[in-house]
Scaffold this motif. Sequence first.
Motif, mmCIF file in Angstrom:
data_model
loop_
_atom_site.group_PDB
_atom_site.id
_atom_site.type_symbol
_atom_site.label_atom_id
_atom_site.label_comp_id
_atom_site.label_asym_id
_atom_site.label_seq_id
_atom_site.Cartn_x
_atom_site.Cartn_y
_atom_site.Cartn_z
ATOM 1 N N TYR A 53 47.100 34.774 52.252
ATOM 2 C CA TYR A 53 46.308 34.246 51.141
ATOM 3 C C TYR A 53 44.833 34.074 51.513
ATOM 4 O O TYR A 53 43.954 34.177 50.661
ATOM 5 C CB TYR A 53 46.917 32.909 50.723
ATOM 6 C CG TYR A 53 46.528 32.392 49.363
ATOM 7 C CD1 TYR A 53 46.173 33.233 48.317
ATOM 8 C CD2 TYR A 53 46.552 31.024 49.114
ATOM 9 C CE1 TYR A 53 45.849 32.727 47.068
ATOM 10 C CE2 TYR A 53 46.237 30.510 47.875
ATOM 11 C CZ TYR A 53 45.876 31.362 46.854
ATOM 12 O OH TYR A 53 45.557 30.868 45.616
ATOM 13 N N SER A 54 44.557 33.827 52.777
ATOM 14 C CA SER A 54 43.185 33.541 53.227
ATOM 15 C C SER A 54 42.166 34.596 52.807
ATOM 16 O O SER A 54 41.095 34.241 52.312
ATOM 17 C CB SER A 54 43.148 33.337 54.737
ATOM 18 O OG SER A 54 43.350 31.985 55.015
ATOM 19 N N PRO A 55 42.447 35.905 52.991
ATOM 20 C CA PRO A 55 41.447 36.906 52.573
ATOM 21 C C PRO A 55 41.203 36.916 51.063
ATOM 22 O O PRO A 55 40.088 37.194 50.619
ATOM 23 C CB PRO A 55 42.044 38.241 53.033
ATOM 24 C CG PRO A 55 43.162 37.908 53.950
ATOM 25 C CD PRO A 55 43.576 36.502 53.688
ATOM 26 N N ILE A 56 42.227 36.605 50.276
ATOM 27 C CA ILE A 56 42.068 36.539 48.818
ATOM 28 C C ILE A 56 41.097 35.411 48.471
ATOM 29 O O ILE A 56 40.178 35.584 47.666
ATOM 30 C CB ILE A 56 43.432 36.335 48.123
ATOM 31 C CG1 ILE A 56 44.321 37.569 48.348
ATOM 32 C CG2 ILE A 56 43.257 36.043 46.629
ATOM 33 C CD1 ILE A 56 45.769 37.378 47.943
ATOM 34 N N LEU A 57 41.299 34.263 49.100
ATOM 35 C CA LEU A 57 40.427 33.114 48.839
ATOM 36 C C LEU A 57 39.005 33.379 49.332
ATOM 37 O O LEU A 57 38.039 32.991 48.680
ATOM 38 C CB LEU A 57 41.005 31.852 49.488
ATOM 39 C CG LEU A 57 42.323 31.372 48.888
ATOM 40 C CD1 LEU A 57 42.882 30.217 49.699
ATOM 41 C CD2 LEU A 57 42.156 30.981 47.429
ATOM 42 N N ALA A 58 38.884 34.041 50.466
ATOM 43 C CA ALA A 58 37.555 34.374 50.999
ATOM 44 C C ALA A 58 36.816 35.305 50.035
ATOM 45 O O ALA A 58 35.620 35.131 49.778
ATOM 46 C CB ALA A 58 37.685 35.008 52.377
ATOM 47 N N GLN A 59 37.524 36.284 49.473
ATOM 48 C CA GLN A 59 36.903 37.201 48.515
ATOM 49 C C GLN A 59 36.491 36.447 47.252
ATOM 50 O O GLN A 59 35.402 36.661 46.727
ATOM 51 C CB GLN A 59 37.880 38.323 48.158
ATOM 52 C CG GLN A 59 37.290 39.308 47.160
ATOM 53 C CD GLN A 59 38.276 40.388 46.723
ATOM 54 O OE1 GLN A 59 39.328 40.566 47.327
ATOM 55 N NE2 GLN A 59 37.931 41.091 45.660
ATOM 56 N N LEU A 60 37.361 35.545 46.784
ATOM 57 C CA LEU A 60 37.043 34.754 45.593
ATOM 58 C C LEU A 60 35.776 33.934 45.823
ATOM 59 O O LEU A 60 34.873 33.917 44.990
ATOM 60 C CB LEU A 60 38.213 33.841 45.230
ATOM 61 C CG LEU A 60 37.995 32.945 44.013
ATOM 62 C CD1 LEU A 60 37.958 33.781 42.735
ATOM 63 C CD2 LEU A 60 39.096 31.897 43.930
ATOM 64 N N LYS A 61 35.697 33.269 46.959
ATOM 65 C CA LYS A 61 34.533 32.439 47.273
ATOM 66 C C LYS A 61 33.274 33.300 47.360
ATOM 67 O O LYS A 61 32.212 32.920 46.858
ATOM 68 C CB LYS A 61 34.764 31.676 48.578
ATOM 69 C CG LYS A 61 33.571 30.865 49.040
ATOM 70 C CD LYS A 61 33.148 29.802 48.044
ATOM 71 C CE LYS A 61 31.957 29.011 48.558
ATOM 72 N NZ LYS A 61 31.203 28.387 47.490
ATOM 73 N N GLY A 104 42.940 37.811 40.363
ATOM 74 C CA GLY A 104 42.845 37.833 38.907
ATOM 75 C C GLY A 104 43.303 36.536 38.274
ATOM 76 O O GLY A 104 42.672 36.023 37.346
ATOM 77 N N VAL A 105 44.410 35.986 38.773
ATOM 78 C CA VAL A 105 44.924 34.709 38.257
ATOM 79 C C VAL A 105 43.909 33.600 38.519
ATOM 80 O O VAL A 105 43.622 32.780 37.646
ATOM 81 C CB VAL A 105 46.291 34.381 38.907
ATOM 82 C CG1 VAL A 105 46.688 32.935 38.662
ATOM 83 C CG2 VAL A 105 47.364 35.329 38.389
ATOM 84 N N LEU A 106 43.351 33.576 39.719
ATOM 85 C CA LEU A 106 42.386 32.536 40.080
ATOM 86 C C LEU A 106 41.103 32.659 39.251
ATOM 87 O O LEU A 106 40.571 31.660 38.773
ATOM 88 C CB LEU A 106 42.075 32.597 41.571
ATOM 89 C CG LEU A 106 43.273 32.336 42.497
ATOM 90 C CD1 LEU A 106 42.909 32.630 43.938
ATOM 91 C CD2 LEU A 106 43.793 30.920 42.338
ATOM 92 N N LYS A 107 40.624 33.891 39.063
ATOM 93 C CA LYS A 107 39.405 34.096 38.261
ATOM 94 C C LYS A 107 39.637 33.697 36.808
ATOM 95 O O LYS A 107 38.751 33.140 36.165
ATOM 96 C CB LYS A 107 38.947 35.553 38.363
ATOM 97 C CG LYS A 107 38.264 35.849 39.677
ATOM 98 C CD LYS A 107 37.749 37.276 39.684
ATOM 99 C CE LYS A 107 36.546 37.387 40.535
ATOM 100 N NZ LYS A 107 35.270 37.288 39.960
ATOM 101 N N ALA A 108 40.829 33.978 36.284
ATOM 102 C CA ALA A 108 41.151 33.585 34.910
ATOM 103 C C ALA A 108 41.169 32.072 34.780
ATOM 104 O O ALA A 108 40.659 31.509 33.787
ATOM 105 C CB ALA A 108 42.502 34.174 34.502
#
Length: 104
Positions: free
Chosen positions: A34-42, A93-97
């Motif tokens: 999950y860490s890379p997903i969160l890093a990309q989101l940030k 996508g879920v987090l951005k929504a």
Amino acid sequence: MADAKQTSFRELISGETPVLIDFFATWCGPCHAYSPILAQLKEEEGDALRLIKIDVDRNQAIVEKLGVTAMPTTIIFQHGEIKFRAAGVQSIGVLKAALAKLRE
């Protein structure tokens, strides 16, 4: 001492800027994925999002208070309220929504 931590946590989640908290464990495989997903989101959200990682093994009081039982658990706070909560790895996508709903 506990009151000081609770006060600072309350202050942290009370602002206009959404605060995404990632409850993780160092021994949790999905948490590492999950860490890379969160890093990309940030990286994409920049200052429009605060990202906080909380190790569940080192922060039992807040884990118990919020009833976190699965790792990873994602909670997004804004104005001191839980605006999004989900267990397991979430797609960007879920987090951005979820964040987009807060800007409506």
